[in-house]
Design an enzyme around this catalytic site. Structure first.
Site, PDB file in Angstrom:
ATOM      1  N   ASP A  88      -1.223   6.394  -5.507  1.00 35.25           N
ATOM      2  CA  ASP A  88      -2.290   7.400  -5.608  1.00 35.25           C
ATOM      3  C   ASP A  88      -1.849   8.454  -6.613  1.00 35.25           C
ATOM      4  O   ASP A  88      -0.752   9.008  -6.488  1.00 35.25           O
ATOM      5  CB  ASP A  88      -2.512   8.070  -4.242  1.00 35.25           C
ATOM      6  N   HIS A  93      -0.662  10.894  -1.913  1.00 33.02           N
ATOM      7  CA  HIS A  93      -1.953  10.507  -1.350  1.00 33.02           C
ATOM      8  C   HIS A  93      -2.865  11.685  -1.035  1.00 33.02           C
ATOM      9  O   HIS A  93      -4.015  11.740  -1.471  1.00 33.02           O
ATOM     10  CB  HIS A  93      -1.758   9.672  -0.083  1.00 33.02           C
ATOM     11  N   HIS A 101       0.827  -1.211   0.000  1.00 37.03           N
ATOM     12  CA  HIS A 101       0.000   0.000   0.000  1.00 37.03           C
ATOM     13  C   HIS A 101       0.859   1.258   0.000  1.00 37.03           C
ATOM     14  O   HIS A 101       1.632   1.472   0.934  1.00 37.03           O
ATOM     15  CB  HIS A 101      -0.878  -0.048   1.250  1.00 37.03           C
ATOM     16  N   GLU A 152      -4.464   3.997  -8.049  1.00 37.78           N
ATOM     17  CA  GLU A 152      -5.681   4.692  -7.601  1.00 37.78           C
ATOM     18  C   GLU A 152      -5.701   6.111  -8.147  1.00 37.78           C
ATOM     19  O   GLU A 152      -4.755   6.891  -7.947  1.00 37.78           O
ATOM     20  CB  GLU A 152      -5.764   4.741  -6.068  1.00 37.78           C
TER      21      GLU A 152
HETATM   22  O1  G3P Z   1      -5.955   0.770  -2.030  1.00 38.73           O
HETATM   23  C1  G3P Z   1      -6.785   1.042  -0.958  1.00 38.73           C
HETATM   24  C2  G3P Z   1      -6.461   2.287  -0.208  1.00 38.73           C
HETATM   25  O2  G3P Z   1      -5.353   2.917  -0.756  1.00 38.73           O
HETATM   26  C3  G3P Z   1      -7.571   3.234  -0.122  1.00 38.73           C
HETATM   27  O3  G3P Z   1      -7.368   4.208   0.859  1.00 38.73           O
HETATM   28  O4  G3P Z   1      -6.845   6.451   1.625  1.00 38.73           O
HETATM   29  O5  G3P Z   1      -5.055   4.751   1.550  1.00 38.73           O
HETATM   30  O6  G3P Z   1      -5.918   5.741  -0.544  1.00 38.73           O
HETATM   31  P1  G3P Z   1      -6.254   5.329   0.857  1.00 38.73           P
HETATM   32 CA    CA Z   2      -4.728   4.617  -2.191  1.00 40.94          CA
END
Ligand code: G3P
Ligand code: CA
Length: 291
Positions: free
Chosen positions: A69, A82, A40, A150
């Site tokens: 992200d 992010h 992640h 993402e």
């Molecule tokens: O991939 C799942 C996760 O990244 C979603 O939450 O806020 O960490 O982008 P966040």
């Molecule tokens: Ca994410």
């Protein structure tokens, strides 16, 4: 190939989506039957999130999949970060003190390239930069890794879906090999995921969230994955998602986030999830024996 994949193949042969079906359920195969482990924001427990160092750390730990992200600068460059503000993960407050609230969309790529995106995490990472998406995918490719991309805050960046797909195409990420099993594009925005699917139907897509079961048929028209936070998950919900067939003729998958301890990893694996998104890929992988 496990039972669900066989069923999906049968469905596809009988149905209309055969030309879009990847050659095999390679993710399950490569992980020895255990859920796919996704680093992640890279291996972000051990290196600053969303930096090339976090990609390198994931590779060092033997993690094939990384999540990131994507957002856009004032002058239209796609960058990997992010928050919609640069404040938490860079030294922007020191470098540009008069520019609060330091939104990504208010800074040029050249300005962002001056920032330290690693010092906040630890002295060893001082000088790490906010990567452009181009730099990021090149590093992922160099490690022969795979990408769960993402699109963040798409409402702030009109056209970011088309732009992201263009960059991926230019970088060779929309060829047959990458589309088969090396790329998933996800978002919390259903409109964004739908747009990606319509622009490039061959791309595997994911919706971030936990839609009611009664709405899953709608999501199954444009998303291959439904990816909920682990706290919102149950065995019944995972089974309900799996019962739907996605736009590529395969059962919908579930990748859950953000699981950083062995006990929770085993719990969600017991629910039958297909992927676990974690800041600590070594911990999760260690908790999940191959089956
Ligand atoms: O991939 C799942 C996760 O990244 C979603 O939450 O806020 O960490 O982008 P966040
Ligand atoms: Ca994410």
């Amino acid at each position: 190939m496990h039972a669900r994949a066989v069923a999906a193949t049968t469905t596809a042969l009988l149905g209309t989506a055969f030309f879009l079906l990847p050659p095999s359920d390679a993710r399950a195969d490569e992980d020895g039957g255990r859920p796919t482990v996704v680093a992640h924001r890279g291996a972000s427990a051990y290196a600053p999130e969303n930096t090339l160092a976090a990609v390198d750390k994931a590779a060092e730990l033997g993690t094939t999949w990384v999540e990131n992200d994507v957002q856009r600068t004032r002058d239209g460059e796609l960058v990997v970060l992010h928050d919609d503000s640069l404040r938490r993960t860079t030294d922007v407050e020191q470098v540009f003190p008069g520019r609060a609230p330091w939104k990504v969309k208010d800074f040029t790529a050249a300005e962002i390239a001056r920032l330290d995106a690693g010092g906040w995490f630890g002295a060893a990472y001082a000088g790490a930069r906010v990567p452009t998406l181009q730099q990021y995918v090149r590093r992922v490719e160099r490690h022969d890794q795979k990408l769960l991309l993402e699109i963040k805050n798409p409402e702030l960046y009109p056209g970011i879906e088309r732009q992201t797909l263009k960059l991926l195409s230019n970088e060779g990420w929309l060829d047959r090999r990458h589309l088969a099993d090396r790329l998933v594009v996800q978002s919390f925005s259903a409109d964004c995921v739908r747009t990606v699917h319509h622009l490039k139907p061959g791309v595997t897509t994911g919706f971030l969230g936990t839609p009611p079961v009664s709405d899953l048929a709608v999501y199954a028209a444009f998303a291959d994955q439904v990816n909920p936070s682990y706290g919102s998950l149950s065995r019944g919900y995972v089974s309900a998602v799996h019962a739907f067939t996605g736009p590529h003729g395969r059962p919908l998958e579930v990748f859950t986030w953000t699981v950083d301890d062995a006990e929770t990893a085993r719990l969600v694996a017991g629910y039958g999830v297909d992927g676990v998104i974690t800041n600590k890929p070594d911990v999760v992988r260690g908790a999940l024996p191959a089956v």
